[in-house]
Design a protein around this motif. Sequence first.
Motif, PDB file in Angstrom:
ATOM      1  N   GLY A   1      54.311  -1.280 -98.652  1.00 19.27           N
ATOM      2  CA  GLY A   1      54.251  -2.718 -98.407  1.00 19.27           C
ATOM      3  C   GLY A   1      54.230  -3.506 -99.696  1.00 19.27           C
ATOM      4  O   GLY A   1      54.862  -4.556 -99.820  1.00 19.27           O
ATOM      5  N   GLU A   2      53.517  -2.978-100.684  1.00 15.82           N
ATOM      6  CA  GLU A   2      53.434  -3.648-101.981  1.00 15.82           C
ATOM      7  C   GLU A   2      54.792  -3.668-102.680  1.00 15.82           C
ATOM      8  O   GLU A   2      55.206  -4.692-103.231  1.00 15.82           O
ATOM      9  CB  GLU A   2      52.411  -2.930-102.859  1.00 15.82           C
TER      10      GLU A   2
ATOM     11  N   LEU B   1      61.119  -8.162-102.540  1.00 20.77           N
ATOM     12  CA  LEU B   1      61.499  -9.432-101.902  1.00 20.77           C
ATOM     13  C   LEU B   1      61.223 -10.609-102.830  1.00 20.77           C
ATOM     14  O   LEU B   1      62.022 -11.553-102.897  1.00 20.77           O
ATOM     15  CB  LEU B   1      60.770  -9.599-100.571  1.00 20.77           C
ATOM     16  N   SER B   2      60.129 -10.542-103.564  1.00 19.04           N
ATOM     17  CA  SER B   2      59.813 -11.606-104.524  1.00 19.04           C
ATOM     18  C   SER B   2      60.864 -11.669-105.625  1.00 19.04           C
ATOM     19  O   SER B   2      61.318 -12.764-106.002  1.00 19.04           O
ATOM     20  CB  SER B   2      58.428 -11.347-105.127  1.00 19.04           C
TER      21      SER B   2
ATOM     22  N   LYS C   1      57.717  -3.382-101.224  1.00 26.09           N
ATOM     23  CA  LYS C   1      58.610  -4.252-100.450  1.00 26.09           C
ATOM     24  C   LYS C   1      58.355  -5.713-100.810  1.00 26.09           C
ATOM     25  O   LYS C   1      59.298  -6.480-101.031  1.00 26.09           O
ATOM     26  CB  LYS C   1      58.402  -4.024 -98.959  1.00 26.09           C
ATOM     27  N   THR C   2      57.108  -6.087-100.906  1.00 26.41           N
ATOM     28  CA  THR C   2      56.758  -7.464-101.264  1.00 26.41           C
ATOM     29  C   THR C   2      57.279  -7.807-102.659  1.00 26.41           C
ATOM     30  O   THR C   2      57.832  -8.887-102.878  1.00 26.41           O
ATOM     31  CB  THR C   2      55.224  -7.654-101.206  1.00 26.41           C
ATOM     32  N   GLU C   3      57.106  -6.859-103.593  1.00 26.30           N
ATOM     33  CA  GLU C   3      57.579  -7.087-104.958  1.00 26.30           C
ATOM     34  C   GLU C   3      59.103  -7.242-104.986  1.00 26.30           C
ATOM     35  O   GLU C   3      59.635  -8.149-105.644  1.00 26.30           O
ATOM     36  CB  GLU C   3      57.169  -5.939-105.875  1.00 26.30           C
TER      37      GLU C   3
END
Length: 131
Positions: A4-5, A11-12, A7-9
């Motif tokens: 999740g981390e 996407l950012s 993926k978030t990075e």
Amino acid sequence: MLTGETKTELLSIIDKLAELEKRENEIKQQEYDVQDRINVIRAKNLVEIAFGRDNKEKPLYPSEQVREAALVVALDKDSEYRTLRDKLRLLENKSQEILIEHNRLSDRKALSMFEAGLVAPPSPVIATHIE
């Protein structure tokens, strides 16, 4: 494995890259507008120089080299031209800074994707050339 981390990075980073591309496009449009105005100022000065006559109706600037020199001098005296030229340089610098940041983020994205196992490592042939 994509956490999740990660993926978030990713996407950012993708969002930041898109924002940089949007800013780059805006700057390019400003550059085009400034360049268009510069071209008009240059053309007006060039026409005046090309058709400049003395009191005997002889050309003031008989050769192409002299006309070009007169144009350079005339543009240097034109405050609007100088202001636009400086603005164009600033826009070009901003564009370069955006490119550098875009490349940095693209590299970071590629590394994150590699670390997450989303892309294969470079082939040994490429790695050999890099080393």
